[in-house]
Design a protein around this motif. Structure first.
Motif, short mmCIF file in Angstrom:
data_model
loop_
_atom_site.label_atom_id
_atom_site.label_comp_id
_atom_site.label_asym_id
_atom_site.label_seq_id
_atom_site.Cartn_x
_atom_site.Cartn_y
_atom_site.Cartn_z
N ALA A 189 14.42 -6.84 0.21
CA ALA A 189 14.59 -6.16 -1.08
C ALA A 189 15.30 -4.82 -0.88
CB ALA A 189 13.24 -5.96 -1.74
N ARG A 190 14.94 -4.10 0.18
CA ARG A 190 15.58 -2.80 0.46
C ARG A 190 17.06 -2.98 0.75
NH1 ARG A 190 15.70 0.48 5.35
NH2 ARG A 190 14.31 -1.02 6.35
N ALA A 191 17.39 -3.99 1.55
CA ALA A 191 18.81 -4.24 1.86
C ALA A 191 19.58 -4.62 0.60
CB ALA A 191 18.92 -5.35 2.90
N ASN A 192 19.00 -5.45 -0.24
CA ASN A 192 19.67 -5.85 -1.49
C ASN A 192 19.90 -4.64 -2.39
OD1 ASN A 192 19.92 -8.59 -0.89
ND2 ASN A 192 17.99 -9.14 -1.86
N ALA A 193 18.91 -3.75 -2.44
CA ALA A 193 19.05 -2.55 -3.28
C ALA A 193 20.16 -1.65 -2.76
CB ALA A 193 17.72 -1.79 -3.31
N GLU A 194 20.33 -1.59 -1.46
CA GLU A 194 21.35 -0.72 -0.87
C GLU A 194 22.76 -1.29 -1.03
OE1 GLU A 194 20.24 -0.04 3.18
OE2 GLU A 194 18.32 0.88 2.65
N THR A 195 22.88 -2.62 -1.04
CA THR A 195 24.21 -3.24 -1.08
C THR A 195 24.57 -3.85 -2.43
OG1 THR A 195 23.38 -5.40 -0.39
CG2 THR A 195 23.97 -3.84 1.36
N GLY A 196 23.57 -4.02 -3.29
CA GLY A 196 23.81 -4.75 -4.53
C GLY A 196 23.88 -6.25 -4.30
N GLY A 197 23.44 -6.69 -3.13
CA GLY A 197 23.48 -8.10 -2.77
C GLY A 197 22.33 -8.89 -3.37
N ALA A 198 22.29 -10.17 -3.04
CA ALA A 198 21.26 -11.05 -3.60
C ALA A 198 20.73 -12.01 -2.54
CB ALA A 198 21.83 -11.83 -4.78
N SER A 199 20.51 -11.48 -1.34
CA SER A 199 19.97 -12.31 -0.27
C SER A 199 18.58 -12.81 -0.65
CB SER A 199 19.88 -11.53 1.04
OG SER A 199 21.15 -11.12 1.48
N LEU A 200 18.31 -14.07 -0.33
CA LEU A 200 17.01 -14.66 -0.61
C LEU A 200 16.24 -14.85 0.69
CD1 LEU A 200 17.91 -17.53 -3.13
CD2 LEU A 200 17.10 -15.22 -3.66
N TYR A 201 14.99 -14.40 0.70
CA TYR A 201 14.11 -14.58 1.84
C TYR A 201 13.28 -15.85 1.64
CZ TYR A 201 9.50 -13.91 4.12
OH TYR A 201 8.32 -14.10 4.79
N PHE A 202 13.41 -16.80 2.55
CA PHE A 202 12.65 -18.05 2.49
C PHE A 202 11.50 -17.98 3.49
CE2 PHE A 202 16.02 -19.42 -0.05
CZ PHE A 202 15.88 -20.74 -0.47
N ALA A 203 10.28 -17.93 2.97
CA ALA A 203 9.08 -17.89 3.80
C ALA A 203 8.67 -19.30 4.20
CB ALA A 203 7.94 -17.21 3.04
N ASN A 204 8.20 -19.45 5.42
CA ASN A 204 7.79 -20.76 5.93
C ASN A 204 6.33 -21.04 5.61
OD1 ASN A 204 7.86 -23.19 7.46
ND2 ASN A 204 6.91 -22.12 9.19
N LEU A 205 6.09 -22.18 4.94
CA LEU A 205 4.72 -22.62 4.68
C LEU A 205 4.28 -23.49 5.85
CD1 LEU A 205 4.73 -23.60 0.90
CD2 LEU A 205 4.37 -21.36 1.95
#
Length: 383
Positions: A189-205
């Protein structure tokens, strides 16, 4: 359903197809099948039988045949485990039988809508309308939550579309599930806020079945933009449940762990495209991971293209989904991979990225530039 059958003659193949029709439904001898509804509706029907033109060489003692069978929706009861059971339950224990294709009829298509997002939905989420998506894998097992979050931050800062946890990250003491989700979620979220990007974090179940839905909800709250699921370990119906749960509403990435033996035989199990394409779509995956040609696994070019085709087939189950080849991926192979897979693909970058250490962001950017250059060259090529 279409099955590949090893048989010495057409007559033997027909007998084996008739056995499948019984085995996959009533599981009793033909001479004691009750007349009426059970015989006329429940027992599978042979719709077509012919020599397999794609595999004319001998298999075992004879040749190969293709048998197309139909089953009534009444055999399914609207439940995914039973649908898979009818497709290839007991018959999977017989040598020389392979599922090579299947289609859902109108009734089952309504009952099993497939992926909630698909290609179009995922592209909207990551704000990348065209071109291959880049998925960076964060690992290894044994790393702390802090170190994994630092890797995720650098990957997101560089513009990776997806930051995927390795499938071996579970609830180990080095990086417990909840602490890991919180730290990685904040980092992305911090990286997206700094770049305006939309990277998605996929958590492993990955854990006891009674905790998985709670894990999914926690991951979403902690900032996950998607979930990684291993249906070979946790069940295909978990994918279906997650894809349809209104409280979760996250894209799903399916990992092939424990499924390899289902496709590695030349005459038994499933075709690569059926298992990693059609069945993943059926269960609700939005992305299907599989071993890429040229990596440390044995999938051929034809196997990989079969998977990609069935993932993206517009006549397939529900929305087309994204194939995700992993292994043997590098900047040097970007043009080759683009030529092979086209634009609708998720490139999985794992160990090769980690070699770059703190310069991992530069490696991701180099991969992006290489993919964009391949698209540019393609668009300028003469017709």
């Amino acid at each position: 359903m279409t099955y590949g059958i090893a048989a010495a003659s057409l007559a033997e193949a027909r007998a084996r197809a008739a056995d499948i029709a019984l085995e996959q439904t009533v599981e009793i001898p033909a001479d004691i099948v009750p007349e009426g509804y059970i015989a006329e509706t429940i027992v599978g029907r042979i719709e077509a039988l012919e020599p397999d033109a794609d595999t004319e060489t001998n298999a075992g003692n004879g040749g190969r045949f293709r048998a197309t069978l139909s089953y009534s929706p009444d055999s399914i009861g609207g439940e995914l485990p039973q649908l898979l059971n009818v497709i290839f339950g007991n018959s999977s224990l017989q040598p020389g039988l392979k599922v090579v294709g299947f289609r859902l009829g109108e009734t089952l298509s309504r009952q099993f809508p497939g992926a909630a997002f698909g290609i179009t939905g995922l592209r909207a989420l990551v704000k990348r309308p065209r071109g291959g998506l880049i998925a960076a894998v964060i690992k290894p097992q044994g790393a702390t939550a802090e170190s994994l979050a630092a890797i995720a931050y650098r990957c997101a800062l560089a513009g990776a579309d997806i930051i995927k946890e390795d499938h071996g990250l579970a609830n180990q003491p080095s990086a417990p599930f909840q602490a890991r989700c919180e730290q990685i979620g904040r980092a992305v979220a911090r990286a997206n806020a700094e770049t305006g990007g939309a990277s998605l974090y996929f958590a492993n179940l990955n854990g006891p079945h009674e905790t998985l839905m709670e894990q999914a909800r926690f991951a979403r709250t902690a900032g996950a933009g998607g979930l990684l699921v291993m249906p070979g370990l946790l069940g295909f119906d978990l994918l279906r449940r997650l894809s349809q749960d209104p409280e979760i509403q996250l894209p799903l990435m399916a990992h092939p762990s424990l499924l390899g033996s289902h496709v590695l035989s030349s005459d038994s199990g499933f075709s690569h495209g059926v298992l990693f394409g059609a069945i993943m779509r059926l269960a609700g995956a939005d992305i299907s991971i599989f071993p890429n040609i040229g990596g440390r696994f044995s999938f051929s070019r034809a196997d990989c293209l079969d998977i990609a085709e069935q993932c993206r087939d517009t006549d397939g189950i529900g929305r087309p989904i994204l194939p995700s080849p992993g292994g043997g991926m590098s900047v040097e192979r970007a043009a080759e991979m683009h030529a092979m897979y086209g634009e609708d693909v998720v490139y999985l970058l794992g160990g090769s990225l980690l070699r770059h250490g703190e310069r991992i962001g530069g490696a991701i950017q180099a991969m992006r530039q290489a993919l964009e250059a391949a698209i540019s060259r393609e668009s300028k090529a003469p017709d």
